[in-house]
Design an enzyme around this catalytic site. Structure first.
Site, PDB file in Angstrom:
ATOM      1  N   ASP A  14       0.849  -1.245  -0.018  1.00 30.94           N
ATOM      2  CA  ASP A  14      -0.114   0.020   0.111  1.00 30.94           C
ATOM      3  C   ASP A  14       0.924   1.281   0.152  1.00 30.94           C
ATOM      4  O   ASP A  14       0.667   2.088   0.772  1.00 30.94           O
ATOM      5  CB  ASP A  14      -0.885   0.102   1.132  1.00 30.94           C
ATOM      6  CG  ASP A  14      -1.814  -1.309   1.307  1.00 30.94           C
ATOM      7  OD1 ASP A  14      -2.263  -1.916   0.397  1.00 30.94           O
ATOM      8  OD2 ASP A  14      -2.095  -1.701   2.506  1.00 30.94           O
ATOM      9  N   GLU A 170     -10.929   0.773  -3.573  1.00 30.17           N
ATOM     10  CA  GLU A 170     -10.397   1.063  -2.617  1.00 30.17           C
ATOM     11  C   GLU A 170      -9.201   1.869  -2.807  1.00 30.17           C
ATOM     12  O   GLU A 170      -9.004   2.080  -4.049  1.00 30.17           O
ATOM     13  CB  GLU A 170     -10.027   0.041  -1.782  1.00 30.17           C
ATOM     14  CG  GLU A 170      -9.066  -1.032  -2.389  1.00 30.17           C
ATOM     15  CD  GLU A 170      -8.784  -2.457  -1.598  1.00 30.17           C
ATOM     16  OE1 GLU A 170      -9.823  -2.723  -0.670  1.00 30.17           O
ATOM     17  OE2 GLU A 170      -7.978  -3.078  -2.166  1.00 30.17           O
TER      18      GLU A 170
HETATM   19  C1  6LW Z   1      -5.755  -2.037   2.224  1.00 32.59           C
HETATM   20  C2  6LW Z   1      -6.437  -2.239   0.962  1.00 32.59           C
HETATM   21  C3  6LW Z   1      -5.755  -3.414   0.343  1.00 32.59           C
HETATM   22  O1  6LW Z   1      -6.265  -1.335   3.301  1.00 32.59           O
HETATM   23  O2  6LW Z   1      -5.239  -4.016   1.243  1.00 32.59           O
HETATM   24  O3  6LW Z   1      -4.727  -3.644  -1.397  1.00 32.59           O
HETATM   25  C4  6LW Z   1      -5.744  -3.503   2.596  1.00 32.59           C
HETATM   26  N1  6LW Z   1      -5.592  -2.818  -0.982  1.00 32.59           N
HETATM   27  O4  6LW Z   1      -6.334  -1.195   0.453  1.00 32.59           O
HETATM   28  C5  6LW Z   1      -4.609  -3.863   3.534  1.00 32.59           C
HETATM   29  O5  6LW Z   1      -3.220  -3.284   3.073  1.00 32.59           O
END
Ligand code: 6LW
Length: 507
Positions: A14, A170
């Site tokens: 991330d 996300e």
């Molecule tokens: C993070 C989310 C994700 O919050 O994995 O790859 C989660 N994305 O965006 C935990 O790292």
């Protein structure tokens, strides 16, 4: 200039990046490990060195026993008006918060907690002084404006873009580029369907128009590519006008595909097409070796392979598990040694064993430590463990058997826990080591540094992989001490620890 990916190997997921003048700063997630959120500095986006952590105090990160792969998720780092802001989510305690610092090496401020659901928060400072808070929701990117002084959202969160229909929209990031507001989003989940999509609008509130080439970055359905799961990206522009992105990705091994080093940080050049949409890497793909063209590099001096534990503080690469160690770990009780006072907590507990680890960052590597330890009771144990989580780890350790001290190799794999090799030990000092290649860990010991290792046993890397063990983290190579249910009677003194990867031939 040609560079290798990942630019930050090992469990560094991330990534988020910002630039101040000629300097770049990058942060990544840390989940149940402490200190929270490492801060890296680079002058060229390729070579990174750690300068600190954002979350170093219990008042920022309470000493709660976060379950594995919970705790601190996806941070974003931004710089505005001389102040760095790092915003993140503690999914186990408190939700979204931000901390600030004038010096990115720290110390960082106390957290300002936000009343906002959703993970993967991000800040955007617009030219008119408005601060936008954008984060994930199950339906897509949601947003509000924020009063930075109080941490109060100035309006209810509003859905601004659902994404392109992929699961898990996300990690939204809002940017203003060439008069447009661009909203970048991860979709598809962080596993093999991961991707990055982008949309733009004349207003930060939308309506957002998706790029016709979405996803602009993905390796889904390209099983043969050595890098997979790319996504969760952040854009940055260099002083010379060039654009780059950092993102997470994994390097799977074997068949079926497995990866045990965790989600790592990758770098991609970004260009813009005639219609004003970004092109990541080569047509939306990131390669292990990238020709970055004309780009001056500024490497840092290499980190020393060996820690002698002679200094007053631990190097930044060391992490604790779930708990900031105070009484149980010391560098000055026995000068020149790292002393661990093992507690009753075992490596199999979802608690906080007396444990100090560094990430395994290379498939081919070797780690050794010199341990002085005289177990007195059955259960007293100290050594070196290769940990994915409390249900998936291997160790080589000194413990006490019916006839005295023994060196053991133990495997913990799901519900199975077994000592698979052992040897008697007639000395209070021993060197314990692990040699790793892509497929196996091999555990051995030496009585003297000059000796050839006695290799005791090997165990597969794949059983410590994310695909087997689950979660969002990667393997740590760690030192520990435990009494396995009661406090460990004697202290465990580690004279030094060494992690080598250069020049280690594949086994
Ligand atoms: C993070 C989310 C994700 O919050 O994995 O790859 C989660 N994305 O965006 C935990 O790292």
């Amino acid at each position: 200039m040609v560079f290798d990916n990942p630019v930050l190997p090992g469990f560094y997921p991330d990534p988020s990046v910002c630039r101040v003048g000629e300097d770049y700063y990058l942060v990544t997630s840390t989940m149940e490990y402490r200190p929270g959120v490492p801060v890296f500095h680079s002058r060229d986006l390729i070579h990174w060195r750690q300068i600190g952590h954002c979350l170093t105090r219990p008042s920022q990160l309470a000493p709660e026993r976060f379950p594995s792969s919970q705790g601190i998720y996806a941070p974003t780092i931004r710089h505005h008006d001389g102040v760095f802001h790092m915003i993140s989510t503690n999914v186990s305690a408190g939700g979204n918060f931000y901390v600030t610092a004038r010096d990115p090496a720290g110390p960082w401020s106390e957290p300002v907690w936000l009343e906002a659901d959703g993970i993967d928060p991000s800040l955007f400072f617009d030219d008119d002084g408005t601060v936008y808070f954008t984060c994930q929701s199950p339906a897509g990117a949601q947003q509000s404006t924020l009063d930075l002084e109080t941490g109060k959202l100035l309006a209810p969160l509003r859905l601004i873009w659902p994404g392109t229909g992929g699961s898990h929209p996300e990690a939204p990031h809002l940017y203003r580029i060439n008069g447009w507001y661009y909203l970048m989003l991860a979709e598809g989940g962080t596993e093999y369907g991961h991707m990055e999509t982008i949309a733009r609008s004349a207003s930060p509130w939308g309506p957002f128009e998706g790029c016709p080439r979405n996803p602009v970055l993905t390796h889904r359905s390209t099983g043969v590519l050595p890098i997979q799961s790319v996504g969760h990206a952040d854009l940055v522009q260099a002083p010379n006008g060039r654009w780059w992105a950092v993102c997470l990705g994994v390097r799977p091994n074997g068949y079926p595909k497995c990866h045990h080093l965790g989600r790592e940080t990758f770098l991609s050049p970004v260009s813009w097409d005639a219609a004003g949409w970004p092109v990541f890497g080569r047509a939306g793909r990131i390669e292990p070796t990238i020709d970055g063209g004309d780009w001056p590099t500024q490497p840092w001096p290499p980190e020393p392979a060996r820690d002698d534990y002679d200094g007053p503080e631990l190097r930044l690469c060391w992490n604790f598990l779930r708990h900031p160690r105070a009484d149980e770990l010391s560098l000055d009780e026995r000068p020149g040694f790292l002393r661990l006072h093992g507690s009753a907590v075992t490596l199999d507990d979802p608690g906080a064993p007396v444990w100090l680890g560094r990430r395994q960052q290379h498939y081919d590597c070797e780690a050794w430590t010199a341990l002085e330890f005289s177990p007195q009771r059955q259960g007293d144990e100290a050594g070196l463990t290769v940990r994915m989580n409390e249900r998936h780890h291997y160790e080589i350790a000194v413990t006490r058997g019916a006839e005295g001290a023994r060196i053991i190799v133990r495997r913990r794999l799901g519900s199975l826990r077994a000592v698979t090799a052992s040897a008697p030990l007639h000395a209070s000092r021993v060197l314990l080591g692990v040699r790793a290649d892509k497929d196996n860990y091999t555990f051995g010991y030496r009585l003297n540094a000059e000796d050839v290792p006695h290799w005791l046993d090997s165990a597969e890397t794949r059983y410590l992989s994310t695909e087997v063990a689950g979660g969002f983290t990667g393997v740590y190579i760690s030192l520990y001490a435990t009494g396995n249910g009661q406090p460990c009677a004697p202290p465990a003194d580690f004279d030094w620890f060494e992690y080598r990867w250069e020049g280690i031939p594949p086994a």
